[in-house]
Design an enzyme around this catalytic site. Structure first.
Site, mmCIF file in Angstrom:
data_model
loop_
_atom_site.group_PDB
_atom_site.id
_atom_site.type_symbol
_atom_site.label_atom_id
_atom_site.label_comp_id
_atom_site.label_asym_id
_atom_site.label_seq_id
_atom_site.Cartn_x
_atom_site.Cartn_y
_atom_site.Cartn_z
ATOM 1 N N GLU A 199 53.274 -11.362 -40.501
ATOM 2 C CA GLU A 199 54.529 -11.876 -41.060
ATOM 3 C C GLU A 199 55.737 -11.158 -40.453
ATOM 4 O OE1 GLU A 199 56.374 -13.874 -42.356
ATOM 5 O OE2 GLU A 199 55.799 -14.599 -44.322
ATOM 6 N N ASP A 200 56.879 -11.810 -40.486
ATOM 7 C CA ASP A 200 58.096 -11.174 -39.995
ATOM 8 C C ASP A 200 58.649 -10.185 -41.021
ATOM 9 O OD1 ASP A 200 58.793 -13.215 -41.779
ATOM 10 O OD2 ASP A 200 60.432 -14.002 -40.544
ATOM 11 N N ARG A 249 67.133 -16.220 -33.771
ATOM 12 C CA ARG A 249 65.736 -15.789 -33.602
ATOM 13 C C ARG A 249 65.467 -15.219 -32.217
ATOM 14 N NH1 ARG A 249 62.805 -17.841 -37.959
ATOM 15 N NH2 ARG A 249 63.378 -19.904 -38.737
ATOM 16 N N PHE A 290 70.816 -8.290 -45.248
ATOM 17 C CA PHE A 290 70.312 -9.445 -44.504
ATOM 18 C C PHE A 290 70.340 -9.163 -42.999
ATOM 19 C CE2 PHE A 290 70.445 -13.614 -42.534
ATOM 20 C CZ PHE A 290 69.409 -14.233 -43.193
ATOM 21 N N ASP A 316 60.137 -9.694 -48.354
ATOM 22 C CA ASP A 316 61.376 -9.438 -49.078
ATOM 23 C C ASP A 316 61.020 -9.288 -50.561
ATOM 24 O OD1 ASP A 316 64.169 -9.261 -49.408
ATOM 25 O OD2 ASP A 316 64.429 -11.418 -49.497
HETATM 26 P P1 IMP Z 1 60.100 -13.422 -49.832
HETATM 27 O O1 IMP Z 1 59.279 -14.540 -50.377
HETATM 28 O O2 IMP Z 1 61.279 -13.104 -50.714
HETATM 29 O O3 IMP Z 1 59.292 -12.183 -49.524
HETATM 30 O O4 IMP Z 1 60.798 -13.957 -48.530
HETATM 31 C C1 IMP Z 1 60.195 -13.920 -47.308
HETATM 32 C C2 IMP Z 1 60.908 -14.845 -46.334
HETATM 33 O O5 IMP Z 1 62.333 -14.877 -46.524
HETATM 34 C C3 IMP Z 1 60.686 -14.321 -44.951
HETATM 35 O O6 IMP Z 1 59.488 -14.820 -44.389
HETATM 36 C C4 IMP Z 1 61.931 -14.756 -44.219
HETATM 37 O O7 IMP Z 1 61.749 -16.038 -43.694
HETATM 38 C C5 IMP Z 1 62.999 -14.787 -45.287
HETATM 39 N N1 IMP Z 1 63.859 -13.568 -45.256
HETATM 40 C C6 IMP Z 1 63.864 -12.556 -46.152
HETATM 41 N N2 IMP Z 1 64.786 -11.615 -45.834
HETATM 42 C C7 IMP Z 1 65.356 -12.045 -44.682
HETATM 43 C C8 IMP Z 1 66.404 -11.492 -43.839
HETATM 44 O O8 IMP Z 1 66.993 -10.415 -44.057
HETATM 45 N N3 IMP Z 1 66.731 -12.226 -42.727
HETATM 46 C C9 IMP Z 1 66.124 -13.407 -42.430
HETATM 47 N N4 IMP Z 1 65.164 -13.955 -43.192
HETATM 48 C C10 IMP Z 1 64.778 -13.280 -44.314
HETATM 49 MG MG MG Z 2 58.584 -15.664 -42.615
#
Ligand code: IMP
Ligand code: MG
Length: 178
Positions: A102-103, A168, A155, A106
């Site tokens: 995963e990238d 990206r 962010f 959050d």
């Molecule tokens: P989560 O479900 O809150 O953990 O969100 C995960 C997804 O939100 C990631 O796979 C990203 O696509 C997006 N995301 C969360 N934080 C960032 C950020 O700082 N920049 C860009 N995308 C983010």
């Molecule tokens: Mg993602």
């Protein structure tokens, strides 16, 4: 280029390519050591993890397979909000060792949903490898075994991550300036 503009926001460089590569290689070495003999199936979560996956896999030296999945969001009819459906798992994951690539984690809700979905397919074990984690925002209890870097709540864009679809392509990571 230390500052960039994407649409209405300005970003400043926060993690340079060289630093990212160093941590990605460290994670690859940990996986090589831990999962030798497991013949893992790496599942890269598109779009955000395409760059991380590419760099990580160049340093994986154990026998493995790589595949790509996507989480399609659609608005649920109930008040539960956005529901994410996992698409593209064509491999048989039964009794396989899986590494989700995963990238960023959050809140962790996306990862939790993915783990639930994969879990119903009876893998042997699922490990998470995430380029980035925002520990202060985690809402769920997740065991993220491989983390390249832990970052503050701000962010970010670059190295696969986007703001509204853009950004990206940068090899470095940038943080929003408010
Ligand atoms: P989560 O479900 O809150 O953990 O969100 C995960 C997804 O939100 C990631 O796979 C990203 O696509 C997006 N995301 C969360 N934080 C960032 C950020 O700082 N920049 C860009 N995308 C983010
Ligand atoms: Mg993602």
């Amino acid at each position: 280029m230390d500052t960039i503009q994407i649409k209405d926001k300005n970003f400043t460089i926060s993690i340079r390519e060289k630093e990212i590569q160093k941590e990605v290689i460290r994670v690859a070495n940990e996986i090589n050591r831990d999962l030798a003999g497991e013949e893992p199936l790496f599942l890269s979560v598109l779009n955000g993890s395409f760059m991380f996956t590419s760099d990580l896999m160049k340093h994986i030296t154990i026998p493995c397979e790589i595949s790509f999945i996507k989480l399609a969001s659609y608005q649920g009819v109930s008040s539960t909000g956005t529901i994410k459906e996992v698409i593209g798992i064509n491999e048989d994951v039964t009794d396989r060792t899986i590494v989700i690539v995963e990238d960023i984690v959050d809140t962790g809700l996306t990862m939790q949903r993915l783990l639930e979905t994969l879990g119903t397919r009876h893998p042997k074990k699922i490990y998470i490898a995430s380029l980035l984690v925002k520990p202060d925002k985690l809402k769920v209890d997740l065991d993220i075994k491989y983390v390249a870097m832990r970052i503050p709540n701000d962010f970010i864009v670059g190295y696969g991550l986007d703001y509204d679809g853009y950004g990206r392509n940068y090899p470095d990571i940038y943080t929003v300036v408010d």
